[in-house]
Design a protein around this motif. Structure first.
Motif, PDB file in Angstrom:
ATOM      1  N   SER A  71       1.008  -1.682   0.161  1.00 56.18           N
ATOM      2  CA  SER A  71       0.343   0.132   0.177  1.00 56.18           C
ATOM      3  C   SER A  71       0.621   1.318  -0.328  1.00 56.18           C
ATOM      4  N   LEU A  72       2.022   1.460   0.937  1.00 57.16           N
ATOM      5  CA  LEU A  72       2.697   2.191   0.856  1.00 57.16           C
ATOM      6  C   LEU A  72       3.544   2.655  -0.526  1.00 57.16           C
ATOM      7  N   ARG A  73       3.780   1.183  -0.987  1.00 61.40           N
ATOM      8  CA  ARG A  73       4.669   1.259  -2.492  1.00 61.40           C
ATOM      9  C   ARG A  73       3.958   2.233  -3.761  1.00 61.40           C
ATOM     10  N   ARG A 129       3.813   6.046  -6.034  1.00 58.04           N
ATOM     11  CA  ARG A 129       3.661   5.301  -7.527  1.00 58.04           C
ATOM     12  C   ARG A 129       2.392   6.696  -7.585  1.00 58.04           C
ATOM     13  N   SER A 130       1.657   6.216  -7.063  1.00 57.37           N
ATOM     14  CA  SER A 130       0.234   7.069  -7.811  1.00 57.37           C
ATOM     15  C   SER A 130       0.375   8.749  -7.712  1.00 57.37           C
ATOM     16  N   ALA A 131       1.568   8.789  -6.783  1.00 57.31           N
ATOM     17  CA  ALA A 131       1.491  10.426  -5.851  1.00 57.31           C
ATOM     18  C   ALA A 131       2.784  10.835  -7.108  1.00 57.31           C
ATOM     19  N   GLY A 132       2.820   9.748  -7.598  1.00 61.59           N
ATOM     20  CA  GLY A 132       3.547   9.954  -9.111  1.00 61.59           C
ATOM     21  C   GLY A 132       4.715  10.612  -8.494  1.00 61.59           C
ATOM     22  N   ALA A 166       9.867  12.990   2.604  1.00 61.22           N
ATOM     23  CA  ALA A 166       9.772  11.509   3.039  1.00 61.22           C
ATOM     24  C   ALA A 166       8.414  11.409   4.484  1.00 61.22           C
ATOM     25  N   LEU A 167       8.816  12.343   5.109  1.00 61.53           N
ATOM     26  CA  LEU A 167       7.941  12.869   6.687  1.00 61.53           C
ATOM     27  C   LEU A 167       5.969  12.803   5.998  1.00 61.53           C
ATOM     28  N   ARG A 168       6.391  13.754   5.120  1.00 64.31           N
ATOM     29  CA  ARG A 168       4.665  14.717   4.609  1.00 64.31           C
ATOM     30  C   ARG A 168       4.226  13.296   3.762  1.00 64.31           C
ATOM     31  N   PHE A 169       4.504  12.609   3.246  1.00 62.71           N
ATOM     32  CA  PHE A 169       4.378  11.199   2.828  1.00 62.71           C
ATOM     33  C   PHE A 169       3.851  10.133   3.681  1.00 62.71           C
TER      34      PHE A 169
END
Length: 175
Positions: free
Chosen positions: A9-11, A15-18, A29-32
């Motif tokens: 799900s994280l990966r 990818r969905s966020a481009g 990274a913190l935001r993601f």
């Protein structure tokens, strides 16, 4: 969602966020990671301190020289196993997103008092982010050029009671 589906799900979110893992900086990274934590629920966890984030800064040597690692671990803690003794640690998982940097001289001059920040309530995520962003170590790594990055999902044992263990602190939840 099952705990074992969390890394996928994280990966997929990345990818969905481009975005690519190699292009993340500390702030990205913190935001993601915090957005992913806020948007996903895992089944079967402890009602209190069952799903949390532990961010850390650590100087490590993984065989290719010393690196400064900034990691954000999502910790999943399951209830104690029926019939377990009160001191036995319970099963859990660690989903780690880590960024490594070549440690600059400034790292050794910081004398940082705090290198671990944790959050066990999604309602407190903004406080977690603000506390982490205020640390001198975070400000330092956010300026550095990324050396490597990775995502991993591993089993771990977690303390039988409070996540911040009386004698081991959060060392069990870090790298």
């Amino acid at each position: 969602m099952l705990a074992t589906e969390l890394e996928k799900s994280l990966r997929q979110s990345l990818r969905s966020a481009g975005q690519q893992l190699k292009d993340l900086d500390a702030l990205g990274a913190l935001r993601f990671v915090t957005e992913h934590w806020q948007s996903t629920e895992v089944d079967g966890l402890r009602p209190m301190q069952g799903d949390g984030l532990v961010a850390y800064f650590e100087l490590l040597n993984r065989g290719r020289g010393s690196v400064l690692e900034f990691g954000i671990n999502r910790i999943l803690r399951f209830p104690p196993i029926d019939g377990a003794n009160f001191w036995e640690w319970a099963p859990g998982y660690k989903l780690r997103l880590s960024l490594t940097y070549k440690p600059p001289l400034e790292f050794f001059q910081l004398n940082a008092a705090k290198s671990v920040v944790d959050c066990w309530s999604k309602a407190d995520v903004l406080t977690f982010i603000d506390e982490l962003k205020s640390l001198p170590l975070f400000k330092l790594v956010n300026q550095l050029e990324l050396d490597a990055s990775s995502i991993s999902f591993t089993e771990c044992d977690s303390p039988p009671t409070e996540a911040n263990h009386a004698t081991k602190g959060l060392t069990w939840a870090k790298a």
